[in-house]
Design an enzyme around this catalytic site. Structure first.
Site, PDB file in Angstrom:
ATOM      1  N   LYS A 187      -4.569  66.657  70.226  1.00 60.69           N
ATOM      2  CA  LYS A 187      -4.211  67.694  70.457  1.00 60.69           C
ATOM      3  C   LYS A 187      -5.105  69.082  69.852  1.00 60.69           C
ATOM      4  CE  LYS A 187       0.604  65.883  69.784  1.00 60.69           C
ATOM      5  NZ  LYS A 187       1.586  65.676  69.158  1.00 60.69           N
ATOM      6  N   ASP A 209       7.428  72.162  70.695  1.00 61.79           N
ATOM      7  CA  ASP A 209       7.909  70.733  71.029  1.00 61.79           C
ATOM      8  C   ASP A 209       9.115  70.836  71.751  1.00 61.79           C
ATOM      9  OD1 ASP A 209       6.240  68.513  70.792  1.00 61.79           O
ATOM     10  OD2 ASP A 209       6.512  68.156  68.645  1.00 61.79           O
ATOM     11  N   GLN A 259       4.299  66.343  63.367  1.00 60.09           N
ATOM     12  CA  GLN A 259       3.968  65.010  64.027  1.00 60.09           C
ATOM     13  C   GLN A 259       5.110  63.921  63.897  1.00 60.09           C
ATOM     14  OE1 GLN A 259       1.668  64.549  66.661  1.00 60.09           O
ATOM     15  NE2 GLN A 259       2.413  62.557  66.885  1.00 60.09           N
TER      16      GLN A 259
END
Ligand code: NAP
Length: 286
Positions: free
Chosen positions: A53, A120, A97
């Site tokens: 990322k 997200d 994460q």
């Protein structure tokens, strides 16, 4: 012969477009979009996902800052960090994460992220927005899958779609997005009986169950489109593989994706696009 939908190629094209858009927006708003990443512990998979990322964000001109904590961090420290990032005017997106260590209540942490910075798309506000067809941030992997189908002009409307997997981050939102595009959708899971009878009816089959090469050619209709979301290790070769037995299934499909090089790069691409959208919304006070 089947057509392979390359996530690598599609993501690369879309990142070029995004990069240009960010250059222009930067001139207007005098700063780049910024993504804050929270990483806890040293799980090899998580470390490598975050690295991917970081690399992709820098490629398109998104500033990315990773806050890396030890495994034994307290929930309070994490909560305070999220609150601080929520208030930071220079941060457009916040990503935690997953998975977090067991002693941390994952849902509580996600719930703390400001919905407008939840790139997200996991916050209950954004989940509800998808289900109510309100404007919100869409989760990256399902969004990437739809983009892959669209990139090949694969008709979704009226098609029989079968999604194998019902997680909150992949299977469920993807099923909803396919439904919103007027597919007739069946969701299968670990308690589904006669799975093969159902998957064989699919014009569009999505495998998102996390079991190496589980979908075999006898489970697939001739001419189907098969999208493989799974990321697993082959027990024999230890190589990365999907949920689909690609070598055999691809002999019957019209379109299929590969692992690696399929959905994975599109997930990252959609994360970058979501960060850019959050950045634009920030300046437009949405
Ligand atoms: P998850 O939370 O473990 O969910 C797996 C789902 O599959 C569950 O709904 C489970 O059913 C179902 N399932 C498990 N075994 C099954 C079986 N034998 N038959 C039918 N259904 C079965 O996994 P996830 O987070 O959704 O991830 C799924 C896979 O996608 C993993 O390999 C993951 O690494 C990968 N992934 C890839 C990306 C990407 O960017 N490429 C992104 C996210 C995830 P129950 O609900 O009944 O337990």
């Amino acid at each position: 012969m089947t057509n392979i939908i390359s996530g690598t190629k599609l993501a690369s094209k879309r990142k070029e477009v995004l990069k240009e858009a960010i250059i222009k927006a930067n001139q207007k708003y005098h700063r780049s979009p910024k993504l804050a990443v929270i990483l806890v512990g040293n799980d090899v998979g998580s470390l490598s996902y975050v690295k991917g990322k970081e690399k992709a964000a820098l490629e398109v001109g998104i500033t990315i800052e990773t806050f890396h904590y030890e495994d034994n961090i307290t929930e309070e420290i994490l909560e305070n960090k999220i609150k601080e990032l929520n208030l930071d005017d220079n941060v457009d997106g916040i990503l935690v994460q997953l998975p977090l260590p067991k002693h941390i209540a994952q849902d509580r942490i996600i719930d703390l992220i400001l919905p407008s910075k939840d790139v997200d798309g996991f916050h209950p506000y954004n989940v509800a927005s998808l289900y109510l067809k309100h404007e919100g941030i869409l989760p990256c992997t399902p969004k990437g899958v739809i983009a892959m189908l669209d990139s090949e002009n694969i008709t979704i409307e009226g098609k029989r779609a079968v999604v194998v997997g019902r997680s909150n981050i992949v299977g469920m939102p993807l099923a909803k997005m396919l439904l919103d595009r007027n597919a007739t959708v069946t969701i299968c899971h670990s308690r589904t009986k006669n799975l093969k009878d159902i998957t064989k009816e699919a014009d569009i089959l999505i495998a998102c169950l996390g079991k190496a090469k589980f979908i075999t050619s006898d489970m697939v209709k001739d001419g189907a489109t098969v999208i493989d979301v799974g990321v697993n290790r082959d027990k024999i070769t230890n190589k990365l593989c999907g949920d689909v037995d690609f070598d055999n299934v691809s002999l019957k499909t019209s379109y299929i994706t590969k692992v690696p090089g399929g959905v994975g790069p599109m997930t990252i691409c959609c994360l970058l696009e979501n960060t850019y959208i959050a950045y634009l919304n920030h300046f437009n006070n949405k």
